[in-house]
Design a protein around this motif. Sequence first.
Motif, PDB file in Angstrom:
ATOM      1  N   GLN A  77       6.199  -9.261   2.714  1.00 11.01           N
ATOM      2  CA  GLN A  77       7.117 -10.092   1.969  1.00 11.01           C
ATOM      3  C   GLN A  77       7.141  -9.671   0.508  1.00 11.01           C
ATOM      4  O   GLN A  77       6.112  -9.266  -0.050  1.00 11.01           O
TER       5      GLN A  77
ATOM      6  N   PHE B  50       8.142 -11.135  -3.339  1.00 14.87           N
ATOM      7  CA  PHE B  50       8.337 -12.369  -4.092  1.00 14.87           C
ATOM      8  C   PHE B  50       8.653 -12.033  -5.545  1.00 14.87           C
ATOM      9  O   PHE B  50       8.200 -11.014  -6.082  1.00 14.87           O
TER      10      PHE B  50
ATOM     11  N   PHE C  39       5.913  -9.429  -6.658  1.00 13.47           N
ATOM     12  CA  PHE C  39       4.750  -9.238  -5.812  1.00 13.47           C
ATOM     13  C   PHE C  39       5.149  -8.794  -4.404  1.00 13.47           C
ATOM     14  O   PHE C  39       6.141  -9.274  -3.845  1.00 13.47           O
TER      15      PHE C  39
ATOM     16  N   GLY D 191       0.822  -9.102   5.711  1.00 15.83           N
ATOM     17  CA  GLY D 191       0.084  -9.914   6.671  1.00 15.83           C
ATOM     18  C   GLY D 191      -1.124  -9.169   7.174  1.00 15.83           C
ATOM     19  O   GLY D 191      -0.996  -8.083   7.743  1.00 15.83           O
ATOM     20  N   SER D 192      -2.276  -9.777   6.926  1.00 17.56           N
ATOM     21  CA  SER D 192      -3.533  -9.157   7.315  1.00 17.56           C
ATOM     22  C   SER D 192      -3.924  -9.590   8.716  1.00 17.56           C
ATOM     23  O   SER D 192      -3.699 -10.730   9.095  1.00 17.56           O
TER      24      SER D 192
ATOM     25  N   LEU E 183      -1.889 -13.713   3.997  1.00 23.76           N
ATOM     26  CA  LEU E 183      -1.218 -12.688   3.217  1.00 23.76           C
ATOM     27  C   LEU E 183      -2.173 -12.114   2.172  1.00 23.76           C
ATOM     28  O   LEU E 183      -2.880 -12.846   1.487  1.00 23.76           O
TER      29      LEU E 183
ATOM     30  N   TRP F 282      -2.214  -9.833  -1.260  1.00 26.90           N
ATOM     31  CA  TRP F 282      -1.243  -9.598  -2.320  1.00 26.90           C
ATOM     32  C   TRP F 282      -1.584  -8.381  -3.156  1.00 26.90           C
ATOM     33  O   TRP F 282      -2.756  -8.077  -3.396  1.00 26.90           O
ATOM     34  N   GLY F 283      -0.546  -7.714  -3.631  1.00 23.68           N
ATOM     35  CA  GLY F 283      -0.720  -6.688  -4.648  1.00 23.68           C
ATOM     36  C   GLY F 283      -0.842  -7.323  -6.026  1.00 23.68           C
ATOM     37  O   GLY F 283      -0.719  -8.541  -6.185  1.00 23.68           O
ATOM     38  N   LEU F 284      -1.076  -6.467  -7.023  1.00 20.15           N
ATOM     39  CA  LEU F 284      -1.223  -6.942  -8.398  1.00 20.15           C
ATOM     40  C   LEU F 284       0.107  -7.222  -9.065  1.00 20.15           C
ATOM     41  O   LEU F 284       0.158  -7.834 -10.133  1.00 20.15           O
TER      42      LEU F 284
END
Lengths: 115, 112
Positions: free
Chosen positions: B33, B35, B86, B90-91, B100, B102-104
């Motif tokens: 996803q 955002f 962002f 899904g892990s 989820l 997330w990246g930085l």
Amino acid sequence: EPEVTQTPSHQVTQMGQEVILRCVPISNHLYFYWYRQILGQKVEFLVSFYNNEISEKSEIFDDQFSVERPDGSNFTLKIRSTKLEDSAMYFCASSLQGGGYTEAFFGQGTRLTVV
Amino acid sequence: GIQVEQSPPDLILQEGANSTLRCNFSDSVNNLQWFHQNPWGQLINLFYIPSGTKQNGRLSATTVATERYSLLYISSSQTTDSGVYFCAVGSLGTGNNRKLIWGLGTSLAVNP
């Protein structure tokens, strides 16, 4: 369009006080989540909830935190004895299935400030 | 666990310019996803895109799951596009959770 709603949008609390953050997930969703974002940092997973119990929690989610679904619509995060470092944006999310398989929908967040 | 890397970390654009944001992930995912976090801190769902291409107005996204990356395209940027973008994947967590990761983020500033 259905949405996840969170209240309050901003809460200021004294260190050591208890706070309850509230969320109303999308009505037919089955999985509920809380995430946290400390200012300027990335979003971190706190806890997931399914079938009226915690299904996974992160290292952050210690005994200070608890979650509850007190009725058929609300999902709450309680933080006991708040600390300065609990200041963050807290996001609630819900999904129809586990968040890895279907889209997770996020609320607008609650900004918690501990003073 | 799975790693999510976003690039560039910061981006400054002149209004009207186009841009491409990238998200790399280290393992197979079933969910991806994008955002947008606006200056007030609110998260806005942009795309649910585990694979393929989607478009929504001036924004589009492409995920190449076999090569473990996703791209977010912003065309004809506007000042209201400013904020942090962002990527979250899904892990394969325990049980049915699939949280989820997330990246930085990419911090975008669009100047008038």
